[in-house]
Design a protein around this motif. Sequence first.
Motif, PDB file in Angstrom:
ATOM      1  N   TYR A  82       6.096  -4.087 -21.151  1.00 31.03           N
ATOM      2  CA  TYR A  82       7.337  -3.315 -21.180  1.00 31.03           C
ATOM      3  C   TYR A  82       8.557  -4.215 -21.317  1.00 31.03           C
ATOM      4  O   TYR A  82       9.603  -3.772 -21.795  1.00 31.03           O
ATOM      5  CB  TYR A  82       7.433  -2.471 -19.915  1.00 31.03           C
ATOM      6  N   VAL A  83       8.438  -5.462 -20.907  1.00 22.03           N
ATOM      7  CA  VAL A  83       9.550  -6.407 -21.050  1.00 22.03           C
ATOM      8  C   VAL A  83       9.969  -6.491 -22.523  1.00 22.03           C
ATOM      9  O   VAL A  83      11.152  -6.409 -22.853  1.00 22.03           O
ATOM     10  CB  VAL A  83       9.172  -7.801 -20.491  1.00 22.03           C
ATOM     11  N   GLY A  84       8.994  -6.650 -23.400  1.00 18.02           N
ATOM     12  CA  GLY A  84       9.309  -6.734 -24.832  1.00 18.02           C
ATOM     13  C   GLY A  84       9.935  -5.460 -25.362  1.00 18.02           C
ATOM     14  O   GLY A  84      10.881  -5.499 -26.156  1.00 18.02           O
ATOM     15  N   LEU A  85       9.430  -4.318 -24.932  1.00 20.43           N
ATOM     16  CA  LEU A  85       9.977  -3.037 -25.359  1.00 20.43           C
ATOM     17  C   LEU A  85      11.419  -2.881 -24.875  1.00 20.43           C
ATOM     18  O   LEU A  85      12.299  -2.453 -25.624  1.00 20.43           O
ATOM     19  CB  LEU A  85       9.115  -1.898 -24.814  1.00 20.43           C
ATOM     20  N   ALA A  86      11.661  -3.242 -23.632  1.00 15.17           N
ATOM     21  CA  ALA A  86      13.010  -3.137 -23.075  1.00 15.17           C
ATOM     22  C   ALA A  86      13.983  -4.022 -23.840  1.00 15.17           C
ATOM     23  O   ALA A  86      15.092  -3.592 -24.177  1.00 15.17           O
ATOM     24  CB  ALA A  86      12.990  -3.515 -21.591  1.00 15.17           C
ATOM     25  N   VAL A  87      13.579  -5.252 -24.135  1.00 18.28           N
ATOM     26  CA  VAL A  87      14.448  -6.162 -24.880  1.00 18.28           C
ATOM     27  C   VAL A  87      14.723  -5.598 -26.276  1.00 18.28           C
ATOM     28  O   VAL A  87      15.856  -5.613 -26.751  1.00 18.28           O
ATOM     29  CB  VAL A  87      13.834  -7.578 -24.957  1.00 18.28           C
ATOM     30  N   ALA A  88      13.687  -5.062 -26.932  1.00 16.16           N
ATOM     31  CA  ALA A  88      13.873  -4.468 -28.253  1.00 16.16           C
ATOM     32  C   ALA A  88      14.848  -3.296 -28.198  1.00 16.16           C
ATOM     33  O   ALA A  88      15.560  -3.030 -29.170  1.00 16.16           O
ATOM     34  CB  ALA A  88      12.528  -4.010 -28.823  1.00 16.16           C
ATOM     35  N   GLY A  89      14.903  -2.623 -27.058  1.00 13.77           N
ATOM     36  CA  GLY A  89      15.817  -1.504 -26.882  1.00 13.77           C
ATOM     37  C   GLY A  89      17.194  -1.914 -26.395  1.00 13.77           C
ATOM     38  O   GLY A  89      18.021  -1.068 -26.081  1.00 13.77           O
ATOM     39  N   GLY A  90      17.444  -3.221 -26.305  1.00 14.97           N
ATOM     40  CA  GLY A  90      18.753  -3.704 -25.881  1.00 14.97           C
ATOM     41  C   GLY A  90      18.998  -3.622 -24.394  1.00 14.97           C
ATOM     42  O   GLY A  90      20.141  -3.626 -23.941  1.00 14.97           O
ATOM     43  N   CYS A  91      17.928  -3.578 -23.623  1.00 13.35           N
ATOM     44  CA  CYS A  91      18.053  -3.461 -22.166  1.00 13.35           C
ATOM     45  C   CYS A  91      17.848  -4.804 -21.476  1.00 13.35           C
ATOM     46  O   CYS A  91      17.206  -5.695 -22.013  1.00 13.35           O
ATOM     47  CB  CYS A  91      16.991  -2.498 -21.631  1.00 13.35           C
ATOM     48  N   HIS A  92      18.366  -4.890 -20.272  1.00 13.95           N
ATOM     49  CA  HIS A  92      18.040  -5.984 -19.376  1.00 13.95           C
ATOM     50  C   HIS A  92      16.701  -5.634 -18.728  1.00 13.95           C
ATOM     51  O   HIS A  92      16.296  -4.472 -18.716  1.00 13.95           O
ATOM     52  CB  HIS A  92      19.124  -6.155 -18.313  1.00 13.95           C
ATOM     53  N   VAL A  93      16.018  -6.635 -18.180  1.00 16.40           N
ATOM     54  CA  VAL A  93      14.715  -6.390 -17.565  1.00 16.40           C
ATOM     55  C   VAL A  93      14.632  -7.029 -16.186  1.00 16.40           C
ATOM     56  O   VAL A  93      15.438  -7.897 -15.850  1.00 16.40           O
ATOM     57  CB  VAL A  93      13.554  -6.937 -18.440  1.00 16.40           C
ATOM     58  N   ARG A  94      13.649  -6.585 -15.445  1.00 11.55           N
ATOM     59  CA  ARG A  94      13.320  -7.234 -14.184  1.00 11.55           C
ATOM     60  C   ARG A  94      11.826  -7.098 -13.958  1.00 11.55           C
ATOM     61  O   ARG A  94      11.198  -6.140 -14.411  1.00 11.55           O
ATOM     62  CB  ARG A  94      14.108  -6.658 -13.025  1.00 11.55           C
ATOM     63  N   VAL A  95      11.269  -8.079 -13.280  1.00 16.64           N
ATOM     64  CA  VAL A  95       9.858  -8.061 -12.926  1.00 16.64           C
ATOM     65  C   VAL A  95       9.736  -8.515 -11.481  1.00 16.64           C
ATOM     66  O   VAL A  95      10.639  -9.137 -10.943  1.00 16.64           O
ATOM     67  CB  VAL A  95       8.998  -8.981 -13.835  1.00 16.64           C
TER      68      VAL A  95
END
Length: 87
Positions: free
Chosen positions: A29-42
């Motif tokens: 999901y990290v990659g999907l979030a980045v592709a969507g212009g979002c910040h991420v956290r794990v």
Amino acid sequence: IPTFWAMRQAVPEDWIASAFSIGRSQLPYVGLAVAGGCHVRVGLEDNIWLAKGQLATNGDLVAQARRVIEGTGARLLSPAEVRGTLK
């Protein structure tokens, strides 16, 4: 994936968006979030596995997320950049 894109399109462009997932979907999901212009956290609060049968540490998850993020051509923000962005 369609649900993520529908939610992402509902967020105004000038908002700061963050996305994450739990369990085995966390790192993909990290990659999907980045592709969507979002910040991420794990983190371990959402996922205890680095790979099937391999327990993770927070450091492991962050390192893997970094590899995913940088693999997309994006870059990590420094702590100072995050503070500035969030004011």
